[in-house]
Design an enzyme around this catalytic site. Structure first.
Site, PDB file in Angstrom:
ATOM      1  N   ASP A  22      40.662  40.499  48.828  1.00 55.10           N
ATOM      2  CA  ASP A  22      41.966  40.494  48.133  1.00 55.10           C
ATOM      3  C   ASP A  22      41.980  39.779  46.783  1.00 55.10           C
ATOM      4  OD1 ASP A  22      43.536  42.095  49.612  1.00 55.10           O
ATOM      5  OD2 ASP A  22      44.622  40.512  50.686  1.00 55.10           O
ATOM      6  N   LYS A  25      39.044  43.005  43.361  1.00 56.94           N
ATOM      7  CA  LYS A  25      37.858  43.732  42.893  1.00 56.94           C
ATOM      8  C   LYS A  25      38.131  45.214  42.630  1.00 56.94           C
ATOM      9  CE  LYS A  25      35.909  42.294  46.675  1.00 56.94           C
ATOM     10  NZ  LYS A  25      36.956  41.337  47.075  1.00 56.94           N
ATOM     11  N   THR A  26      38.828  45.853  43.576  1.00 57.45           N
ATOM     12  CA  THR A  26      39.076  47.286  43.422  1.00 57.45           C
ATOM     13  C   THR A  26      40.081  47.544  42.300  1.00 57.45           C
ATOM     14  OG1 THR A  26      38.588  47.561  45.769  1.00 57.45           O
ATOM     15  CG2 THR A  26      39.713  49.390  44.683  1.00 57.45           C
ATOM     16  N   HIS A  86      36.011  41.531  52.572  1.00 54.18           N
ATOM     17  CA  HIS A  86      36.361  41.108  53.925  1.00 54.18           C
ATOM     18  C   HIS A  86      35.113  40.668  54.698  1.00 54.18           C
ATOM     19  CE1 HIS A  86      37.938  41.172  57.995  1.00 54.18           C
ATOM     20  NE2 HIS A  86      39.160  41.310  57.501  1.00 54.18           N
TER      21      HIS A  86
END
Ligand SMILES: Nc1nc2c(ncn2[C@@H]2O[C@H](COP(=O)(O)OP(=O)(O)OP(=O)(O)O)[C@@H](O)[C@H]2O)c(=O)[nH]1
Ligand SMILES: [Mg+2]
Length: 395
Positions: A22, A25-26, A86
């Site tokens: 969270d 990165k994306t 994660h």
């Protein structure tokens, strides 16, 4: 239909985004493609939902599998791997990191360094990612410059502790989300980040003269054509029509590369550093798999026993809380593979504790291509127990 050939106009590098879950990165990956697409040139925007697009990724709002995007700056062509943060998907992060020349460590300015920030830094260092640039993300949320300074200092210290040059690593304050929304200040910061990557991550020496070797990251079936294996070429070159061998994990398979592509564009020759898709003649999908390597026939032999130096991760780095003893059997992650192995400790050593360095002898359950200097991770369940380097291949 004939597809447009891949044209090598700029040096190619493999980079990626890593860091705690969270931290953005994306979002940052999507923002990079958007900002570059708006600059004109050859770049196209890859939206967030085209990077995290598996149903479980959408439902849980996290990245699970690694995704590749492509873009270019004024001086370089990049393949960019967006990795999951994660703790449950560190395995996929390792597969991604094994292909990189450099990485963008994404750290949320709100949270600072977290367990998977440390775990990814340790792994990057050991698996061979030598150059990092830090994106201090979510800088839009910090209304206090002092806080940003503090987080930056903390990240630099962390990098130094794990063997990077923490003082020299560029730290760029960005907001992936605001850049994606088109805010000019934050759009500029994305360009600053890319400039830092262009400058700070050197083009690694490509070992073109060595025999061809490519770890398989993925296996696909193309209807009417056959089985395709993809991965980043580690060394050497491969031309269409050449014979290859697929080795490791089981019986070797010999085939001919009847087609080569990169990012959907055909090429006559793949070379070290390329992100390649290799079409294998006469190979059925089930005959090859992730973790094997494609190589020049006879150039490498798979092995099962080796000696290694390892750093055993502490709980704060995502590791165990308790020591392990001889005959411990974790999973060993080499490049894109993971196989079980049994550990023997050095003479006179009864246990190895989290936070310690150790020398181990390992016997793998299945043979794989390894050589001295190769980095690996030892994992158990959702923990990274240790990160290490092969010092000697035994048999
Ligand atoms: N305010 C703000 N929010 C952000 C920023 N970047 C990402 N976010 C938000 O943070 C959340 C997580 O973003 P992602 O991009 O999915 O994070 P990630 O690091 O890819 O997460 P994993 O891949 O699951 O580890 C989302 O709700 C984003 O909208 C930013 O720069 N500023
Ligand atoms: Mg993500």
């Amino acid at each position: 239909m004939t597809k447009q050939q891949y044209v090598r106009t700029k040096p190619h590098l493999n980079i990626g985004t890593m860091g705690h879950v969270d931290h953005g990165k994306t979002t940052l990956t999507a923002a990079i493609t958007k900002v570059l697409a708006e600059q004109g040139g050859n770049n196209s925007y890859v939206a967030f939902d085209r990077i995290d697009r598996a149903p479980e990724e959408i439902e849980r709002g996290i990245t699970i599998t690694i995704a590749h995007v492509e873009y270019e700056t004024a001086t370089r062509h990049y393949a960019h791997v967006d990795m999951p943060g994660h703790a449950d998907y560190v395995k996929n992060m390792i597969t991604g990191a094994a292909q990189l020349d450099g990485a963008v460590l994404v750290v949320s300015a709100q949270d600072g360094a977290m367990p998977q920030t440390r775990e990814h830094v340790v792994l990057a260092r050991r698996i061979g990612v030598e150059h990092l640039v830090v994106a201090l993300n979510k800088a839009d949320l910090a209304d206090d410059e002092d806080l940003l300074d503090l987080v930056e200092l903390e990240v630099r210290e962390l990098l130094t502790r794990y063997g990077f040059d923490g003082d020299a690593v560029p730290v760029v304050r960005v907001s992936g989300l605001r850049a994606l929304e088109g805010e000019p200040l934050w759009t500029h910061r994305i360009l600053d980040l890319l400039a830092a990557v262009d400058e700070h991550v050197p083009i690694p020496p490509r070992r073109l003269d060595l025999p061809f070797l490519m770890p398989i990251e993925n296996v696909l079936t193309i209807t009417g054509r056959g089985t395709v294996v993809t991965g980043a070429v580690e060394q050497g070159t491969l031309a269409v029509g050449e014979t290859v061998e697929v080795i490791g994990l089981g019986p070797a398979v010999t085939s001919v590369a009847t087609g080569l592509e990169t990012f959907g564009k055909p090429m006559e020759r793949a070379e070290a550093g390329d992100n390649a898709a290799v079409l294998l003649r006469g190979v059925k999908r089930g005959e090859v798999r992730r973790g094997q390597v494609v190589c020049l026939p006879g150039s490498v032999r798979p092995h099962t026993r080796f000696r290694a130096d390892v750093h055993v991760l502490s709980a704060a780095e995502g590791g165990r809380r308790t020591p392990f003893a001889a005959n411990y059997r974790p999973q060993f992650h080499f490049r894109t593979s993971d196989v079980v192995g049994a550990v023997t400790l050095a003479e006179g050593i009864a246990v190895v504790r989290p936070g310690e360095a150790a020398e181990l002898t390992v016997e793998l359950g299945l043979p794989i291509a390894i050589s001295p200097g190769l980095g690996f991770a030892m994992r158990e369940g959702r923990l990274t127990v240790a990160a290490g380097t092969v010092t000697e291949v035994l048999d």
